[in-house]
Design an enzyme around this catalytic site. Structure first.
Site, PDB file in Angstrom:
ATOM      1  N   SER A  38       0.755  -1.024   0.002  1.00  0.00           N
ATOM      2  CA  SER A  38       0.141   0.090  -0.059  1.00  0.00           C
ATOM      3  C   SER A  38       0.920   1.228   0.071  1.00  0.00           C
ATOM      4  CB  SER A  38      -0.945  -0.090   1.449  1.00  0.00           C
ATOM      5  OG  SER A  38      -1.219   1.312   1.579  1.00  0.00           O
ATOM      6  N   LYS A  39       0.339   2.365  -0.413  1.00  0.00           N
ATOM      7  CA  LYS A  39       1.033   3.591  -0.447  1.00  0.00           C
ATOM      8  C   LYS A  39       0.886   4.358   1.125  1.00  0.00           C
ATOM      9  CE  LYS A  39       2.854   4.238  -4.661  1.00  0.00           C
ATOM     10  NZ  LYS A  39       4.343   4.073  -4.934  1.00  0.00           N
TER      11      LYS A  39
END
Ligand code: GLU
Length: 505
Positions: free
Chosen positions: A258-259
């Site tokens: 995930s960012k």
């Protein structure tokens, strides 16, 4: 095209649009290791031509994160270099020049399509179930039509002329040969109507002008590479060696990492930003080691290695082409290994900001407190996995008053408040007259006392531990008492005696 071996010059070319991510850290690390391995040069180039998304704060975060990781660049912002400036927004004249070169050789063209026309085109494409590539309307303009539009002063972008058919081959050092059908490639915009270049133009021009030998970047850029290959050919330039690094997957191996910080099973937080790891008490050495192993190995078993070993062994042959999952458990374990390998002073120095932030230690740290911290460090070192853990593990050393929230803390398994109080009172008396408060003396004295009282050692030690730490579990009792020192120990025993008295009443 013949390729001549070049001096190794690699670059990390981030677009600072948001805080710096661990994935970016791995990319720059691989470039850095490669440069060091080959006595080459690492260039840091700021790709900030997307002015709407650029953030000065993100740039500051990037530089700070790199410094924290210990990654140094040989050319770039702050250090300068022979190909300066290294910030793309300061090089726009150059990109305009090279866009003109491509126009002049017929490898690019001006596109006058308005935003409305493009929107309509996309809508029609969607209705026909087609992809959203530019339909090359302006590529087909007759010379007079183009001249007329220019005369009207119509704003335009410059687009790359992708060969309408055939294939473009990308030679990738990690993935091998990848063939793209030209029909799937778009006539990408190179220069925007505001005169700013797009990523494709600025990136290729700079990689050439800065004499980059190897482009190592994330896999997500692979789809742009055929366009770049076409541009290198159009310019008549030798392309660099491309090496696209495998994607980093989430800890479960499902989907990309995930960012943003996510909550995992059991409410565990999964960090993704370099500064988050820093704040959570990870050591830069452990981060670097962990990131290096994320997709690269020099054998099938070595997990922990220092920087020199990394540099000596780093090679693109060891970079895997398959995605690597980011294992937080492994990182935590590795961090513990690095923490245990630190010299006590060094560990104390790194723990200090965490203790100060938690309000346990004043800032600046008084000399006596510093000595106290140094004494407790050997007890904490085997027990903490992150620097932040030090807060929880050392809180009882700093507290001015222990709270006995659980009466069981002060009571041995078999024993009531009255007899425990009597025993602790004797312990207090004996400890008060000790001239030396070292571990060995304390052990001898307390074992003797257990004998005299006719108590099992464990039975006596348990309430003492509870009294001085407020916990059931702590490092060894004698070392803990010794670090706490006589005054604190006696004061805490007094407090425990009062608490036991209350239990009796
Ligand atoms: N500016 C691009 C980025 O943000 C650089 C990609 C590349 O290395 O070519 O990652």
């Amino acid at each position: 095209m013949t390729t001549t071996p070049r001096q190794v010059r690699v670059r990390f070319a981030p677009s600072p649009t948001g805080p710096f991510h661990a994935g970016g850290a791995r990319t720059v690390l691989y470039n850095w290791l490669f440069a060091r391995r080959h006595a080459g040069t690492l260039i840091l180039r700021i790709e900030d031509t997307d002015r709407a998304r650029y953030s000065a704060q993100a740039e500051a975060d990037l530089l700070d994160s790199l410094r924290w990781l210990g990654i140094t660049w040989d050319e770039g912002p702050e250090v300068g270099g022979p190909y300066a400036p290294y910030v793309q927004s300061q090089r726009t004249e150059l990109y305009r020049h090279y866009a003109q070169v491509l126009l002049d050789c017929g490898c690019a063209y001006k596109c006058f399509c308005s935003a409305e026309r493009l929107a309509q085109m996309r809508q029609e494409q969607r209705q026909r179930g087609e992809g959203g590539s530019y339909d090359r309307h302006c590529r087909r303009l007759a010379a007079e039509e183009r001249a007329a539009l220019e005369k009207q002063g119509r704003s335009f972008v410059i687009r790359l002329k992708v060969p309408p058919e055939g294939q473009t081959v990308v030679q990738d050092r990690i993935r091998g040969e990848i063939t793209f059908d030209n029909t799937v490639l778009e006539d990408a915009i190179l220069l925007k109507s505001d005169g700013y270049p797009t990523y494709h133009l600025a990136n290729v021009v700079d990689d050439h002008l800065m004499e980059i030998s190897h482009v190592m970047r994330g896999d997500e850029w692979l789809s742009s590479t055929p366009l770049h290959v076409i541009m290198y050919e159009a310019f008549g330039w030798q392309p660099p060696v491309f090496a696209h690094l495998p994607v980093i997957l989430s800890p479960t191996g499902q989907g990309k990492m995930s960012k943003r910080k996510v909550k995992g099973p059991g409410g565990k937080e999964y960090y993704v930003l370099v500064q988050e790891f820093r704040q959570a008490g990870y050591l830069p050495e452990a981060m670097v080691n962990f990131l290096a192993r994320l997709g690269w190995a020099y054998d099938d078993r070595t997990e922990v290695f220092d920087l020199e070993e990394m540099i000596a062994n780093f090679s693109l042959d060891g970079v895997s082409s398959s995605p690597a999952a980011f294992s937080y458990d492994k990182l935590l374990w590795m961090n513990g290994v690095y923490i245990r390998s630190l010299e006590v002073h060094d560990l104390a120095r790194r723990c200090l900001p965490f203790l100060q932030q938690a309000g346990l230690v004043p800032d600046p740290c008084p000399p006596a407190t510093w000595d106290y911290i140094l004494r407790m460090m050997p007890l904490l070192q085997p027990r903490i996995a992150t620097l932040a853990d030090v807060v929880e593990h050392s809180a009882y050393f700093f507290t001015s008053e222990i709270v006995y929230d659980d009466p069981q803390l002060l009571l041995p398994k078999k024993g009531g408040p009255a007899e425990t109080r009597a025993a602790l009172a004797q312990v207090r008396q004996r400890l008060a007259v000790l001239e030396s408060f070292d571990e060995a003396t304390l052990e001898t004295v307390l074992r003797e006392m257990a004998d005299t009282l006719g108590w099992k050692a464990g039975q006596l030690f348990m309430p003492i531990r509870g009294a001085v730490t407020g916990r059931k579990v702590s490092p060894g009792l004698f070392e803990t008492l010794s670090v706490l020192g006589q005054a604190r120990t006696l004061q805490r025993l007094d407090r425990a005696l009062e608490a036991l008295q209350e239990l009796e009443d």
